[in-house]
Design an enzyme around this catalytic site. Structure first.
Site, PDB file in Angstrom:
ATOM      1  N   HIS A  62       7.514 -26.186  -2.606  1.00  0.00           N
ATOM      2  CA  HIS A  62       6.820 -27.229  -3.367  1.00  0.00           C
ATOM      3  C   HIS A  62       5.674 -26.648  -4.188  1.00  0.00           C
ATOM      4  O   HIS A  62       4.795 -27.371  -4.620  1.00  0.00           O
ATOM      5  CB  HIS A  62       6.324 -28.320  -2.406  1.00  0.00           C
ATOM      6  CG  HIS A  62       7.452 -28.971  -1.665  1.00  0.00           C
ATOM      7  ND1 HIS A  62       7.954 -30.205  -2.005  1.00  0.00           N
ATOM      8  CD2 HIS A  62       8.213 -28.533  -0.636  1.00  0.00           C
ATOM      9  CE1 HIS A  62       8.966 -30.503  -1.199  1.00  0.00           C
ATOM     10  NE2 HIS A  62       9.140 -29.499  -0.360  1.00  0.00           N
ATOM     11  N   LYS A  66     -13.628   0.884  -4.060  1.00  0.00           N
ATOM     12  CA  LYS A  66     -14.749   1.280  -3.184  1.00  0.00           C
ATOM     13  C   LYS A  66     -15.810   2.026  -3.990  1.00  0.00           C
ATOM     14  O   LYS A  66     -17.002   1.747  -3.869  1.00  0.00           O
ATOM     15  CB  LYS A  66     -14.239   2.171  -2.037  1.00  0.00           C
ATOM     16  CG  LYS A  66     -13.404   1.417  -1.015  1.00  0.00           C
ATOM     17  CD  LYS A  66     -13.075   2.313   0.155  1.00  0.00           C
ATOM     18  CE  LYS A  66     -12.097   1.641   1.093  1.00  0.00           C
ATOM     19  NZ  LYS A  66     -11.534   2.569   2.066  1.00  0.00           N
ATOM     20  N   GLU A 119       0.825  -1.217   0.000  1.00  0.00           N
ATOM     21  CA  GLU A 119       0.000   0.000   0.000  1.00  0.00           C
ATOM     22  C   GLU A 119       0.852   1.257   0.000  1.00  0.00           C
ATOM     23  O   GLU A 119       0.378   2.331  -0.336  1.00  0.00           O
ATOM     24  CB  GLU A 119      -0.936   0.013   1.230  1.00  0.00           C
ATOM     25  CG  GLU A 119      -2.241  -0.713   0.994  1.00  0.00           C
ATOM     26  CD  GLU A 119      -3.330  -0.371   2.019  1.00  0.00           C
ATOM     27  OE1 GLU A 119      -3.004  -0.108   3.196  1.00  0.00           O
ATOM     28  OE2 GLU A 119      -4.513  -0.389   1.650  1.00  0.00           O
TER      29      GLU A 119
HETATM   30  O1  PA5 Z   1      -3.016   1.213   5.868  1.00  0.00           O
HETATM   31  C1  PA5 Z   1      -4.141   1.633   5.751  1.00  0.00           C
HETATM   32  O2  PA5 Z   1      -4.433   2.833   5.933  1.00  0.00           O
HETATM   33  C2  PA5 Z   1      -5.283   0.703   5.391  1.00  0.00           C
HETATM   34  O3  PA5 Z   1      -4.839  -0.588   5.196  1.00  0.00           O
HETATM   35  C3  PA5 Z   1      -6.331   0.717   6.488  1.00  0.00           C
HETATM   36  O4  PA5 Z   1      -5.777   0.263   7.679  1.00  0.00           O
HETATM   37  C4  PA5 Z   1      -7.532  -0.147   6.114  1.00  0.00           C
HETATM   38  O5  PA5 Z   1      -8.067   0.266   4.898  1.00  0.00           O
HETATM   39  C5  PA5 Z   1      -8.609  -0.064   7.186  1.00  0.00           C
HETATM   40  O6  PA5 Z   1      -9.023   1.250   7.360  1.00  0.00           O
HETATM   41  P1  PA5 Z   1      -9.838   1.710   8.628  1.00  0.00           P
HETATM   42  O7  PA5 Z   1      -8.984   1.492   9.829  1.00  0.00           O
HETATM   43  O8  PA5 Z   1     -10.129   3.146   8.389  1.00  0.00           O
HETATM   44  O9  PA5 Z   1     -11.073   0.870   8.676  1.00  0.00           O
END
Ligand code: PA5
Length: 428
Positions: free
Chosen positions: A305, A419, A284
């Protein structure tokens, strides 16, 4: 400090290339330290280690112990950075077959109907002695509006209110941003207890906040040693960045040489979820603007494997990071056998750790010979202190290396696309 061994990349870059890339890594680290790079309002993961909040650690530790004493089941409801860190730590350090209470389950990390239905069915079933199970729920969402988490939370909390009545309020703990968001409205309405995720700490960098620490405390692990392990790594890297710059430099150089994937692997099955955590942290953070190494994960020797074949002889666009552990947690040895028919007596008396390490060294050699640059990241032992160090090590590596790509490591604009499309289909 966490050990970094880049010998397995030497034949893929010259000393001069390494030197130049390390210089760039140094500049990127300086930028991070000065808060001069993109996304610098999100550097709270460093701030919380610079000035530890011991009162909060005490509070989480006590609350964790209390839940541990009273709960049969503890459910962590969150997705992405709101659950992966806790899961990684618990998986790495808790005994795999222990019957210790409470059982910990995750929810809201996908939209699987069967999983959630069966989870509710399981918590509804009485214990062997006929009594009702004692369930606690920790909902974790910084934004307070993530769909996967919100749906699971709605279903489980409805169940909890039906079963426990007013007592549900003391069994539901919410971890979210300081203000705003739907979850904060629900907390106010229901008077659930609340932990705050600091504004300047993003989801995937939040494992050393109540997001990761409360579930880990409930599991019975030592959160102070974990946290102060991270502090120790922070302090030593502030004094002397050292070999983390080599790792960032190698990754960046190989990225520029058109390497597409980094397979993050370990021969310790306990570290599989930790590798998944690094996958999320790196993925990310670096996968933007057409850049980044795709962080793949392999758990060895299991995956030798399966994707081992691909790593050895598939397209040559792969690098590998092997996370190794020096000292074994178990001394289990292979005993001699009387019949000798299984042909394993050449290993009699040898520990499984030794055999596993030979598989690791052999794989390292084979992957190098197959044209895969390999970096080794070494831990002394698998315990809270070392894992705390490794967590900060990876957070820092991510910050430095992603700055080298000239990308903001701390946002995730692309996640919004699925989303938007999903909400449109759902008619929101
Ligand atoms: O690193 C990040 O920001 C994301 O992976 C969030 O943790 C994830 O989308 C969950 O978001 P939230 O804590 O707002 O539900």
């Amino acid at each position: 400090m966490i050990d970094v061994d880049i010998d397995g990349t030497k034949e893929f870059m010259s000393d001069i290339e390494l030197e130049q890339s390390v210089l760039n890594a140094k500049k990127a680290f300086q930028k991070l330290k000065e808060g001069a790079g993109p996304g610098s309002e999100w550097l709270g993961w460093r701030r919380i280690l610079k000035a530890p909040n011991d009162a909060e650690l005490d509070k989480i530790e006590q609350h964790g112990a209390e839940i541990r004493k009273n709960a049969d089941i503890f459910i962590v409801c969150g997705i992405g950075g709101s659950y992966q860190g806790a899961r990684a730590i618990i998986d790495a350090l808790q005994k795999p077959f222990s019957e210790s209470k409470p059982e910990i389950y995750f929810a809201g990390h996908h939209l699987g109907a069967r999983y959630h239905e069966e989870l509710i069915d399981y918590i509804s079933r009485p214990k062997e002695d006929g009594s009702r199970k004692s369930v606690y729920l920790n909902v974790i969402s910084k934004s307070g509006s993530t769909l996967e988490t919100a749906i699971a939370f709605r279903m489980i909390r409805k169940w909890m209110h039906e079963v426990y009545g007013d007592e549900a309020k003391s069994r539901i703990i919410a971890t979210t941003g300081a203000e705003g968001g739907i979850l904060n409205k629900i907390i106010e309405e229901e008077a659930y207890s609340k932990y705050v995720i600091p504004d300047d700490v993003g989801g995937r960098f939040s494992v050393m906040t109540p997001v990761g620490l409360l579930p880990v405390a409930v599991s019975g692990l030592d959160i102070k040693t974990l946290f102060y392990g991270a502090v120790a790594e922070f302090e030593s890297r502030e004094k002397e960045a050292g070999n983390i710059l080599d790792y960032a430099a190698v990754r960046h150089h190989l990225h520029e040489k058109n390497i597409k994937l980094d397979v993050i692997s370990s021969f310790e099955p306990e570290l599989k979820e930790f590798c998944n955590w690094t996958q999320q942290l790196l993925g990310e953070s670096e996968g933007k603007e057409g850049k980044g190494l795709f962080p793949a994960v392999a758990s060895y020797s299991t995956d030798l494997h399966s994707i081992g074949q691909m790593i050895q002889q598939g397209r040559r666009n792969i690098m590998e990071t092997m996370i190794t552990v020096e000292k074994p947690v178990s001394d289990l040895k292979l005993t001699p056998s009387e019949s000798k028919t299984d042909g394993l007596d050449y290993l009699a008396g040898k520990s499984l750790h030794y055999i596993n390490k030979s598989a690791q060294d052999g794989t390292f050699q084979a992957h190098l010979e197959g044209g895969v640059p390999v970096v080794k990241i070494g831990l002394g032992k698998l315990n809270e202190q070392q894992l705390g160090r490794l967590i900060y090590f990876y957070e820092l590596l991510t910050g430095i290396y992603v700055y080298m790509l000239n990308v903001n490591p701390f946002n995730q604009p692309g996640v919004e696309n699925y989303k938007k499309a999903m909400y449109k289909l759902l008619g929101k």
